[in-house]
Motif scaffolding. Structure first.
Motif, short mmCIF file in Angstrom:
data_model
loop_
_atom_site.label_atom_id
_atom_site.label_comp_id
_atom_site.label_asym_id
_atom_site.label_seq_id
_atom_site.Cartn_x
_atom_site.Cartn_y
_atom_site.Cartn_z
N ILE A 368 0.53 -1.28 -0.15
CA ILE A 368 -0.39 -0.44 -0.46
C ILE A 368 0.89 0.78 -0.03
CG2 ILE A 368 -1.55 1.55 0.87
CD1 ILE A 368 -2.71 -1.36 2.75
N ALA A 369 2.22 1.12 0.68
CA ALA A 369 2.93 2.26 0.95
C ALA A 369 3.11 2.53 -0.48
CB ALA A 369 3.98 2.70 1.69
N ILE A 370 4.48 1.43 -1.03
CA ILE A 370 4.41 1.82 -2.54
C ILE A 370 3.64 2.36 -3.21
CG2 ILE A 370 5.64 0.99 -4.38
CD1 ILE A 370 6.82 -0.92 -2.47
N GLY A 371 2.17 1.92 -3.52
CA GLY A 371 1.06 2.20 -4.29
C GLY A 371 1.01 3.23 -4.00
N ALA A 372 0.69 4.13 -3.13
CA ALA A 372 0.43 5.58 -2.26
C ALA A 372 1.26 6.55 -2.71
CB ALA A 372 0.47 6.02 -1.28
N ALA A 373 2.96 6.33 -2.77
CA ALA A 373 3.81 7.24 -3.51
C ALA A 373 4.08 7.41 -4.43
CB ALA A 373 5.47 6.20 -2.66
N SER A 374 3.47 6.01 -5.56
CA SER A 374 3.51 6.77 -7.09
C SER A 374 2.47 7.12 -7.83
CB SER A 374 3.64 4.54 -7.99
OG SER A 374 4.69 3.73 -6.80
N SER A 375 1.22 6.94 -6.10
CA SER A 375 0.21 8.26 -7.03
C SER A 375 0.25 9.39 -7.01
CB SER A 375 -0.62 7.58 -6.16
OG SER A 375 -1.26 8.76 -5.22
N VAL A 376 1.65 10.09 -6.16
CA VAL A 376 1.24 11.23 -6.85
C VAL A 376 2.77 11.84 -7.57
CG1 VAL A 376 3.73 13.11 -5.16
CG2 VAL A 376 2.50 10.99 -4.06
N ASP A 377 2.03 12.86 -8.19
CA ASP A 377 3.14 13.68 -9.75
C ASP A 377 4.43 13.56 -9.64
OD1 ASP A 377 0.15 13.96 -10.26
OD2 ASP A 377 -0.33 15.42 -9.90
N ARG A 378 5.39 14.48 -8.85
CA ARG A 378 5.94 14.44 -8.73
C ARG A 378 7.36 13.17 -8.84
NH1 ARG A 378 7.77 19.38 -5.04
NH2 ARG A 378 9.76 18.42 -6.05
N VAL A 379 6.81 11.81 -8.17
CA VAL A 379 7.42 11.66 -8.12
C VAL A 379 7.59 10.25 -9.07
CG1 VAL A 379 7.36 8.63 -6.68
CG2 VAL A 379 6.89 10.76 -5.19
N LEU A 380 8.86 9.81 -9.42
CA LEU A 380 9.80 9.25 -10.66
C LEU A 380 8.69 7.42 -10.98
CD1 LEU A 380 12.84 10.51 -11.07
CD2 LEU A 380 11.10 11.80 -12.00
N SER A 381 8.41 7.26 -12.10
CA SER A 381 7.56 5.70 -12.01
C SER A 381 8.52 4.76 -12.34
CB SER A 381 6.64 5.81 -13.00
OG SER A 381 6.97 6.35 -14.39
N PHE A 382 9.65 5.38 -13.32
CA PHE A 382 11.16 4.85 -13.87
C PHE A 382 11.94 3.92 -13.02
CE2 PHE A 382 12.12 8.63 -15.20
CZ PHE A 382 13.55 9.41 -14.87
N ARG A 383 11.65 4.87 -11.52
CA ARG A 383 12.75 4.63 -10.64
C ARG A 383 11.40 4.41 -9.38
NH1 ARG A 383 18.40 8.26 -9.96
NH2 ARG A 383 19.49 7.63 -11.86
N PRO A 408 13.54 19.09 -7.90
CA PRO A 408 14.61 19.64 -6.50
C PRO A 408 14.20 20.88 -6.43
CG PRO A 408 17.12 18.79 -7.03
CD PRO A 408 15.29 17.94 -8.61
N THR A 409 14.19 21.57 -7.63
CA THR A 409 13.67 23.07 -7.42
C THR A 409 12.66 23.31 -6.83
OG1 THR A 409 13.42 23.08 -9.87
CG2 THR A 409 15.84 23.44 -9.39
N GLY A 410 11.29 22.16 -7.74
CA GLY A 410 10.41 22.38 -7.08
C GLY A 410 9.31 21.95 -5.30
N GLY A 411 10.78 22.40 -4.89
CA GLY A 411 10.54 22.31 -3.18
C GLY A 411 10.93 20.60 -3.00
N LEU A 412 11.05 20.71 -1.64
CA LEU A 412 11.89 18.99 -0.66
C LEU A 412 10.77 18.98 0.04
CD1 LEU A 412 15.47 18.50 -0.55
CD2 LEU A 412 13.98 18.03 -2.64
N THR A 413 9.91 19.79 0.46
CA THR A 413 8.91 19.57 2.01
C THR A 413 7.77 19.87 1.19
OG1 THR A 413 10.43 21.41 3.58
CG2 THR A 413 7.98 20.54 4.33
N ASN A 414 6.73 20.74 0.27
CA ASN A 414 6.38 19.59 -0.25
C ASN A 414 5.73 18.52 -0.52
OD1 ASN A 414 7.67 20.33 -2.19
ND2 ASN A 414 7.00 21.76 -3.47
N ILE A 415 6.60 18.07 -1.30
CA ILE A 415 6.59 17.02 -2.10
C ILE A 415 6.90 15.58 -1.07
CG2 ILE A 415 9.00 16.40 -2.75
CD1 ILE A 415 6.61 14.41 -4.42
N ARG A 416 7.72 16.05 0.08
CA ARG A 416 7.31 15.02 1.23
C ARG A 416 5.50 15.51 1.65
NH1 ARG A 416 12.52 16.68 3.49
NH2 ARG A 416 14.37 15.18 2.71
N GLY A 417 5.40 16.03 1.88
CA GLY A 417 4.58 16.63 2.22
C GLY A 417 2.94 15.43 2.02
N ASN A 418 2.90 15.95 0.83
CA ASN A 418 2.60 14.83 -0.29
C ASN A 418 2.28 13.28 -0.33
OD1 ASN A 418 1.17 17.42 -1.31
ND2 ASN A 418 2.96 17.18 -3.58
N VAL A 419 3.48 12.69 -0.17
CA VAL A 419 3.46 11.23 0.22
C VAL A 419 2.51 10.98 1.00
CG1 VAL A 419 5.14 9.58 0.29
CG2 VAL A 419 5.39 11.25 -1.34
#
Length: 456
Positions: A368-383, A408-419
């Motif tokens: 479930i955790a892997i699927g949730a992270a993969s659903s976020v836009d900025r997370v890479l699918s080929f990695r 990374p120019t888009g920010g790190l805190t916001n992507i962690r929050g989305n995940v």
């Protein structure tokens, strides 16, 4: 053996008394010429010309009063114009009174030369010529961006053209040349100072124009890396401004040999007194040469996280996500530990930690955790993300979730929050609980201390 002949004196020392006398004669002659010219203005045919000039000045100001609001309204409607064209239009708009005076003055001169003798319009023609020269100087000064240099060049050329058309350049030049300061073999006159200021201002203006043109062309060249672009631009600016300075000194006859010796002595003193400044300058050159950081890179230095906006000779400008701009000395980037998130590539791996209850299936939690992270836009699918158990805690099974991003120019805190939000939603849908620390308390029965002692 034949002896060498003694050196021959090529010049004689100047007598200060004779110099003062000559200067006084020149000033008296200049004043006499001005008084004679002023007396000619009292002649009848000169007085009415002065009156006509005043009338023309009034016409120019009335015309400016009528045209100014209409010109400003027309300029406000030019929204699509580039900035340089708007600046030029505003620059010309400020000179509308002078333009109107030049136009009506030349028309008046042409009409008067047809109906009367040329001498009857001499002063009007002189005023029109001076106004035309002032107008051309003022318009040409638009190309000088620096405000101080622009005013220096304008006033210098205005004074020169005025003296030239009045026929006073030679007399004023002689007076200024005799107003000199002599120290040993060095002689600096007022004329030399004025000439040095004007020539140096013109040379610096030319150097600035060439530097700006070269910078734009270099920045548009995609074959040159951003750090090399900054290095080439800085080197060109130092070369151009240095050449303008030394050429200006040479143009007025300054001896550069003594200046070289003096600059060497000053350089030694500055080397000891300005060690930090010199260190930052050298560090800036090293940064540009080794291409360790460049404009646009995302870096972390201590508590500072942001992207590089510009590279300066003494500092690096770093802008954080909250809009703060930090000016970090170049030496800190050389000697300190810097994290460059986009040095070789923009791929960045991020880790987040979480825990679930012991009664939850860890295999299901990882899926479930892997699927949730993969659903976020900025997370890479080929990695793809990965999730691992990292320990059994007091009240939860602890996991680590790792995923990759390439911006990374888009920010790190916001992507962690989305995940984290995606994990929360996924756990809620699948009945996975996130525990909190729990403590178990046991109440012991009361024991009679006297009875226990009797048994012993």
């Amino acid at each position: 053996m034949e002896q060498d002949a003694p050196p021959v004196e090529t010049g004689e020392p100047v007598d200060p008394i004779e110099t003062v006398a000559t200067l006084r004669e020149q000033v008296e002659g200049l004043l006499f010429d001005l008084i004679a010219f002023g007396q000619t203005l009292l002649l009848p045919w000169r007085l009415y010309q002065l009156g006509i000039i005043l009338v023309l000045v009034g016409v120019a100001f009335v015309g400016n009063w009528y045209l100014r609001p209409r010109i400003e309204a027309w300029l406000r409607a030019r929204e699509g114009w580039p900035k340089w064209r708007l600046r030029l239009a505003i620059h010309i708009r400020k000179r509308v009174p002078l333009i109107l005076f030049v136009a009506v003055a030349w028309v008046t001169v042409a009409v008067m030369r047809e109906v009367t003798w040329p001498s009857r319009s001499y002063l009007i023609g002189l005023a029109a010529t001076l106004a035309t020269a002032w107008l051309l100087v003022g318009v040409a000064a638009w190309f000088v961006q620096n405000k101080f240099l622009r005013r220096l060049i304008m006033w210098g050329l205005w004074i020169y053209v005025t003296l030239y058309y009045l026929g006073l350049t030679e007399a004023v030049g002689q007076v200024m040349d005799n107003l000199a300061l002599e120290v040993g073999d060095m002689r600096v006159s007022t004329l030399d100072v004025v000439r040095a200021l004007v020539i140096t201002a013109i040379l610096f203006t030319g150097a600035r124009f060439i530097s700006r043109t070269t910078s734009h062309r270099i920045e548009k060249n995609e074959d040159i890396s951003p750090s090399m672009q900054v290095l080439v631009i800085k080197f060109a600016q130092v070369l151009l401004y240095g050449a303008a300075f030394f050429i200006g000194l040479k143009a007025i006859g300054a001896d550069l040999t003594g200046l070289a010796v003096l600059s060497g002595a000053i350089g030694v003193g500055l080397g000891f007194g300005l060690q930090k400044v010199v260190s930052n300058l050298v560090s800036g050159v090293i940064i540009l040469l080794d291409k360790s950081i460049k404009p646009g890179d995302v870096i972390s230095l201590g508590e500072t996280f942001g992207w590089i906006q510009s590279l300066g000779a003494r500092y690096v400008s770093v802008v954080t996500r909250d809009g703060r701009e930090y000016l970090i000395p170049n030496e800190d980037l050389i000697t300190g530990q810097v994290v460059n998130w986009s040095h070789t590539n923009a791929f960045v791996r991020l880790d987040i930690f979480f825990g679930t209850a012991y009664h939850d299936d860890p295999h299901l939690v990882r899926k479930i955790a892997i699927g949730a992270a993969s659903s976020v836009d900025r997370v890479l699918s080929f990695r793809p993300p990965v999730c691992h158990i990292v320990g059994f805690g007091d009240s939860s099974v602890d996991y680590i979730l790792r995923f990759w991003i390439d911006d990374p120019t888009g920010g790190l805190t916001n992507i962690r929050g989305n995940v984290y939000l995606a994990l929360w939603d996924a756990f809620q849908e699948n009945g996975i609980s996130i525990p909190f620390p729990q403590r178990e308390l046991r109440m012991l029965e009361d024991v009679d201390p006297a009875g226990e002692a009797a048994k012993d």
